[in-house]
Scaffold this motif. Sequence first.
Motif, mmCIF file in Angstrom:
data_model
loop_
_atom_site.group_PDB
_atom_site.id
_atom_site.type_symbol
_atom_site.label_atom_id
_atom_site.label_comp_id
_atom_site.label_asym_id
_atom_site.label_seq_id
_atom_site.Cartn_x
_atom_site.Cartn_y
_atom_site.Cartn_z
ATOM 1 N N THR A 1 -28.051 -18.683 -28.450
ATOM 2 C CA THR A 1 -27.274 -19.342 -29.173
ATOM 3 C C THR A 1 -27.822 -20.542 -29.735
ATOM 4 O OG1 THR A 1 -25.259 -18.523 -28.053
ATOM 5 C CG2 THR A 1 -24.944 -20.528 -29.571
ATOM 6 N N GLU A 2 -27.530 -20.946 -30.824
ATOM 7 C CA GLU A 2 -28.172 -22.156 -31.405
ATOM 8 C C GLU A 2 -28.142 -23.462 -30.566
ATOM 9 O OE1 GLU A 2 -28.421 -24.538 -35.592
ATOM 10 O OE2 GLU A 2 -27.055 -22.972 -35.428
ATOM 11 N N GLU B 1 -28.192 -24.239 -27.746
ATOM 12 C CA GLU B 1 -27.527 -24.086 -26.227
ATOM 13 C C GLU B 1 -28.971 -23.715 -25.444
ATOM 14 O OE1 GLU B 1 -24.870 -20.945 -24.061
ATOM 15 O OE2 GLU B 1 -23.980 -22.117 -25.389
ATOM 16 N N SER C 1 -29.065 -19.067 -34.080
ATOM 17 C CA SER C 1 -28.419 -18.015 -32.960
ATOM 18 C C SER C 1 -29.006 -16.530 -33.513
ATOM 19 C CB SER C 1 -26.956 -18.034 -33.377
ATOM 20 O OG SER C 1 -26.595 -19.324 -32.761
ATOM 21 N N SER D 1 -28.726 -18.722 -20.105
ATOM 22 C CA SER D 1 -28.138 -19.817 -21.030
ATOM 23 C C SER D 1 -27.270 -20.889 -20.797
ATOM 24 C CB SER D 1 -27.773 -18.887 -22.309
ATOM 25 O OG SER D 1 -27.428 -19.755 -23.394
#
Length: 213
Positions: free
Chosen positions: A57-58, A60, A130, A150
């Motif tokens: 995920t972008e 993260e 993402s 993550s």
Amino acid sequence: MSDNVFTHIIRIIWLVAVIIFFLLITLPFIAEYISGDNILNESIGPSKDLEANILLTENEKVTVVFKTEERALNSESLNLSLVDPQKKELFWEKSFEKSFTPIPSDETGTQKEAMTQQTIDFFSFTPKASGIYHIKISNADFPTDVKIVSGMITPSEQPSYIPLLLISLIVMFAGCLFKSIRMGFRRFSFSGAINFIISLSLSLITIYKIIGL
């Protein structure tokens, strides 16, 4: 009466410092179990690389956790490559130092079997977009477990981690100088149990607010 209340407050403050210090020391080793989402759990070695597609995920943060129980003193330079959804490749070289436990000997000089000692290290990066990423980790010189998480919290990277650790350590040692504190924890009592529950609650709230678990 006021002296008794003051003593209980001092004991709670001291116990909070002890619990916070213990939690801060153990957090780097348990953060992967209490924060973030486990993406991948694999092992690599001299003849086994890790290669997989993972969904990230972008913005993260992703943490790669390295572990080994290799007994011999050793180190390895791992190669990490990451291909993002736009086919852009990123490359890192991670040096993983392995410490060791000396093999003890008995009175006759015969070596005994050494206890297993686990070495842990971390590597983090933040995805810019993402999507599906292709990751490859290679060049391992000894068996190494790799876990990709993550959103995992890295306590030592928090600005308040070291100051809070030092403050709790100072308070903990300072409290040991007070006789009332030492005497208060020599035997179990109902008030002692209440103090512990209050101290544990305050410690967990402090860790949650400052470290951000």
